[in-house]
Motif scaffolding. Structure first.
Motif, PDB file in Angstrom:
ATOM      1  N   THR A 290       6.605  -1.734   1.296  1.00 30.79           N
ATOM      2  CA  THR A 290       7.649  -2.246   0.400  1.00 30.79           C
ATOM      3  C   THR A 290       8.918  -2.552   1.196  1.00 30.79           C
ATOM      4  O   THR A 290       9.557  -3.602   1.011  1.00 30.79           O
ATOM      5  CB  THR A 290       7.936  -1.218  -0.715  1.00 30.79           C
ATOM      6  OG1 THR A 290       6.705  -0.937  -1.386  1.00 30.79           O
ATOM      7  CG2 THR A 290       8.931  -1.755  -1.723  1.00 30.79           C
TER       8      THR A 290
ATOM      9  N   THR B  68      13.630   0.597  -3.409  1.00 32.66           N
ATOM     10  CA  THR B  68      13.004   0.660  -2.077  1.00 32.66           C
ATOM     11  C   THR B  68      12.938  -0.735  -1.449  1.00 32.66           C
ATOM     12  O   THR B  68      13.290  -0.920  -0.276  1.00 32.66           O
ATOM     13  CB  THR B  68      11.584   1.255  -2.182  1.00 32.66           C
ATOM     14  OG1 THR B  68      11.661   2.505  -2.871  1.00 32.66           O
ATOM     15  CG2 THR B  68      10.968   1.463  -0.817  1.00 32.66           C
TER      16      THR B  68
ATOM     17  N   GLU C 154      18.681  -4.927 -10.311  1.00 35.53           N
ATOM     18  CA  GLU C 154      17.711  -4.133 -11.061  1.00 35.53           C
ATOM     19  C   GLU C 154      18.114  -4.117 -12.528  1.00 35.53           C
ATOM     20  O   GLU C 154      19.293  -4.024 -12.834  1.00 35.53           O
ATOM     21  CB  GLU C 154      17.672  -2.687 -10.526  1.00 35.53           C
ATOM     22  CG  GLU C 154      17.200  -2.613  -9.084  1.00 35.53           C
ATOM     23  CD  GLU C 154      17.020  -1.171  -8.598  1.00 35.53           C
ATOM     24  OE1 GLU C 154      16.441  -0.342  -9.319  1.00 35.53           O
ATOM     25  OE2 GLU C 154      17.473  -0.893  -7.476  1.00 35.53           O
ATOM     26  N   TRP C 155      17.142  -4.176 -13.414  1.00 34.49           N
ATOM     27  CA  TRP C 155      17.356  -4.190 -14.870  1.00 34.49           C
ATOM     28  C   TRP C 155      18.254  -5.361 -15.296  1.00 34.49           C
ATOM     29  O   TRP C 155      19.218  -5.190 -16.032  1.00 34.49           O
ATOM     30  CB  TRP C 155      17.916  -2.839 -15.356  1.00 34.49           C
ATOM     31  CG  TRP C 155      17.001  -1.707 -15.004  1.00 34.49           C
ATOM     32  CD1 TRP C 155      17.146  -0.855 -13.941  1.00 34.49           C
ATOM     33  CD2 TRP C 155      15.779  -1.351 -15.644  1.00 34.49           C
ATOM     34  NE1 TRP C 155      16.080   0.029 -13.897  1.00 34.49           N
ATOM     35  CE2 TRP C 155      15.231  -0.248 -14.935  1.00 34.49           C
ATOM     36  CE3 TRP C 155      15.093  -1.839 -16.762  1.00 34.49           C
ATOM     37  CZ2 TRP C 155      14.019   0.360 -15.297  1.00 34.49           C
ATOM     38  CZ3 TRP C 155      13.895  -1.226 -17.122  1.00 34.49           C
ATOM     39  CH2 TRP C 155      13.382  -0.143 -16.392  1.00 34.49           C
TER      40      TRP C 155
ATOM     41  N   ALA D 217       9.101   2.102  -9.834  1.00 38.57           N
ATOM     42  CA  ALA D 217       8.133   1.110  -9.345  1.00 38.57           C
ATOM     43  C   ALA D 217       8.420   0.687  -7.901  1.00 38.57           C
ATOM     44  O   ALA D 217       7.524   0.224  -7.200  1.00 38.57           O
ATOM     45  CB  ALA D 217       8.124  -0.108 -10.257  1.00 38.57           C
ATOM     46  N   GLY D 218       9.676   0.818  -7.470  1.00 36.22           N
ATOM     47  CA  GLY D 218       9.986   0.478  -6.078  1.00 36.22           C
ATOM     48  C   GLY D 218      11.071  -0.576  -5.914  1.00 36.22           C
ATOM     49  O   GLY D 218      11.242  -1.126  -4.818  1.00 36.22           O
TER      50      GLY D 218
ATOM     51  N   VAL E 264       0.806  -1.223   0.000  1.00 40.11           N
ATOM     52  CA  VAL E 264       0.000   0.000   0.000  1.00 40.11           C
ATOM     53  C   VAL E 264       0.839   1.273   0.000  1.00 40.11           C
ATOM     54  O   VAL E 264       0.396   2.311  -0.471  1.00 40.11           O
ATOM     55  CB  VAL E 264      -0.998   0.049   1.185  1.00 40.11           C
ATOM     56  CG1 VAL E 264      -2.034  -1.063   1.046  1.00 40.11           C
ATOM     57  CG2 VAL E 264      -0.289  -0.031   2.526  1.00 40.11           C
ATOM     58  N   ASP E 265       2.028   1.188   0.545  1.00 43.18           N
ATOM     59  CA  ASP E 265       2.874   2.383   0.568  1.00 43.18           C
ATOM     60  C   ASP E 265       4.343   1.982   0.686  1.00 43.18           C
ATOM     61  O   ASP E 265       4.669   0.794   0.750  1.00 43.18           O
ATOM     62  CB  ASP E 265       2.461   3.344   1.701  1.00 43.18           C
ATOM     63  CG  ASP E 265       2.528   2.666   3.065  1.00 43.18           C
ATOM     64  OD1 ASP E 265       3.164   1.595   3.192  1.00 43.18           O
ATOM     65  OD2 ASP E 265       1.944   3.214   4.022  1.00 43.18           O
ATOM     66  N   GLU E 266       5.200   2.991   0.742  1.00 39.93           N
ATOM     67  CA  GLU E 266       6.640   2.732   0.782  1.00 39.93           C
ATOM     68  C   GLU E 266       7.025   1.845   1.968  1.00 39.93           C
ATOM     69  O   GLU E 266       7.867   0.949   1.832  1.00 39.93           O
ATOM     70  CB  GLU E 266       7.394   4.071   0.846  1.00 39.93           C
ATOM     71  CG  GLU E 266       8.887   3.884   0.968  1.00 39.93           C
ATOM     72  CD  GLU E 266       9.683   5.172   0.858  1.00 39.93           C
ATOM     73  OE1 GLU E 266       9.077   6.247   0.647  1.00 39.93           O
ATOM     74  OE2 GLU E 266      10.916   5.102   0.995  1.00 39.93           O
TER      75      GLU E 266
ATOM     76  N   ASP F 142      22.480  -2.199 -10.135  1.00 40.53           N
ATOM     77  CA  ASP F 142      21.543  -1.471 -10.985  1.00 40.53           C
ATOM     78  C   ASP F 142      22.184  -1.375 -12.360  1.00 40.53           C
ATOM     79  O   ASP F 142      23.153  -0.631 -12.550  1.00 40.53           O
ATOM     80  CB  ASP F 142      21.257  -0.076 -10.425  1.00 40.53           C
ATOM     81  CG  ASP F 142      20.173   0.644 -11.221  1.00 40.53           C
ATOM     82  OD1 ASP F 142      19.969   0.280 -12.406  1.00 40.53           O
ATOM     83  OD2 ASP F 142      19.543   1.565 -10.681  1.00 40.53           O
TER      84      ASP F 142
HETATM   85  N1  LIG Z   1       4.212   0.302  -2.182  1.00 44.05           N
HETATM   86  C1  LIG Z   1       4.407   1.577  -2.561  1.00 44.05           C
HETATM   87  N2  LIG Z   1       3.359   2.389  -2.772  1.00 44.05           N
HETATM   88  C2  LIG Z   1       3.558   3.636  -3.190  1.00 44.05           C
HETATM   89  N3  LIG Z   1       4.768   4.217  -3.406  1.00 44.05           N
HETATM   90  C3  LIG Z   1       5.822   3.447  -3.201  1.00 44.05           C
HETATM   91  C4  LIG Z   1       5.699   2.112  -2.778  1.00 44.05           C
HETATM   92  N4  LIG Z   1       6.928   1.580  -2.675  1.00 44.05           N
HETATM   93  C5  LIG Z   1       7.781   2.549  -3.021  1.00 44.05           C
HETATM   94  N5  LIG Z   1       7.128   3.690  -3.327  1.00 44.05           N
HETATM   95  C6  LIG Z   1       7.677   4.966  -3.795  1.00 44.05           C
HETATM   96  O1  LIG Z   1       7.955   4.815  -5.183  1.00 44.05           O
HETATM   97  C7  LIG Z   1       9.253   5.291  -5.459  1.00 44.05           C
HETATM   98  C8  LIG Z   1      10.087   4.117  -5.857  1.00 44.05           C
HETATM   99  O2  LIG Z   1      11.375   4.531  -6.144  1.00 44.05           O
HETATM  100  P1  LIG Z   1      12.542   3.467  -6.338  1.00 44.05           P
HETATM  101  O3  LIG Z   1      13.798   4.249  -6.490  1.00 44.05           O
HETATM  102  O4  LIG Z   1      12.478   2.431  -5.270  1.00 44.05           O
HETATM  103  O5  LIG Z   1      12.102   2.816  -7.736  1.00 44.05           O
HETATM  104  P2  LIG Z   1      12.952   1.919  -8.725  1.00 44.05           P
HETATM  105  O6  LIG Z   1      12.018   0.864  -9.205  1.00 44.05           O
HETATM  106  O7  LIG Z   1      14.207   1.479  -8.089  1.00 44.05           O
HETATM  107  O8  LIG Z   1      13.254   2.915  -9.920  1.00 44.05           O
HETATM  108  P3  LIG Z   1      14.476   2.932 -10.974  1.00 44.05           P
HETATM  109  O9  LIG Z   1      14.084   2.005 -12.094  1.00 44.05           O
HETATM  110  O10 LIG Z   1      14.508   4.362 -11.418  1.00 44.05           O
HETATM  111  O11 LIG Z   1      15.728   2.503 -10.267  1.00 44.05           O
HETATM  112  C9  LIG Z   1       9.735   5.999  -4.202  1.00 44.05           C
HETATM  113  O12 LIG Z   1       9.385   7.354  -4.304  1.00 44.05           O
HETATM  114  C10 LIG Z   1       8.945   5.320  -3.089  1.00 44.05           C
HETATM  115  O13 LIG Z   1       8.669   6.183  -2.009  1.00 44.05           O
END
Ligand SMILES: Nc1ncnc2c1ncn2[C@@H]1O[C@H](COP(=O)(O)OP(=O)(O)OP(=O)(O)O)[C@@H](O)[C@H]1O
Ligand SMILES: [Mg+2]
Length: 164
Positions: free
Chosen positions: A22, A55, A120-121, A51-52, A17-19, A92
């Protein structure tokens, strides 16, 4: 090998539901690795920009015992964490121009018993990465995220069986 070519032995879906949810999921995976599997895993992280993936990796690295910052290794390819009895590598590969760059950093040395790699990737490193035990797929769901975990090995299956 690309994620798409790996066998899917089991899968589970969660709503994040939120960061903090995650981060908590990353923490939970770390606890299972340390306490149940007692073996390193290779995880591929799939999902759009933001996408997260980082995180969730932050939650994992902190769950493995790291105190402090977890920065994105975008410009360094890999960020290593040396933790009690464990090494965690956060890759990454977004900016990787050529998979051969992975040869130069000695990629094979990263996939050892007490090592966990979160990548990642992964498609950018195709052919040079160890196969994933699990894929961590993160999908946008408005302001939230959907997480789909897929096990590709029996170790990955064990991990998924523990995960709630
Ligand atoms: N479950 C969640 N719900 C909503 N927002 C989230 C959730 N998990 C993470 N976030 C937010 O989404 C963002 C994710 O950023 P993050 O750097 O983790 O993405 P990433 O997939 O690693 O991107 P990139 O491909 O650019 O490396 C952050 O701003 C984080 O606060
Ligand atoms: Mg990231």
């Amino acid at each position: 090998m690309n994620t798409a070519e790996l066998p899917v032995l089991s899968s589970k879906q969660f709503s994040l539901v939120d960061e903090s949810a995650t981060i908590a999921m990353g923490n939970q995976l770390a606890n299972h690795v340390k306490n149940q599997l007692k073996k390193g895993i290779v995880a591929y992280l799939n999902g759009d920009l933001g996408a997260g993936k980082t995180t969730l990796t932050r939650g994992f690295v902190q769950g493995m015992g790291h105190r402090g910052n977890v920065k994105s290794p975008t410009y360094t390819i890999v960020e290593p964490y040396d933790l009690a009895g464990w090494k965690v590598y956060h890759f990454d590969l977004y900016r990787l121009a050529d998979p051969e760059e992975l040869e130069f950093i000695g990629i094979r040395d990263y996939f050892k018993d007490n090592c966990c790699s979160f990548i990642e990737w992964p498609e950018k490193g195709m052919g040079l990465l160890a196969n994933a035990d699990i894929s961590i797929n993160m999908v946008y769901d408005d302001e939230q995220r959907i997480l789909i975990l897929q096990a590709h090995t029996s170790l990955g299956e064990q991990l998924l069986a523990e995960t709630k």
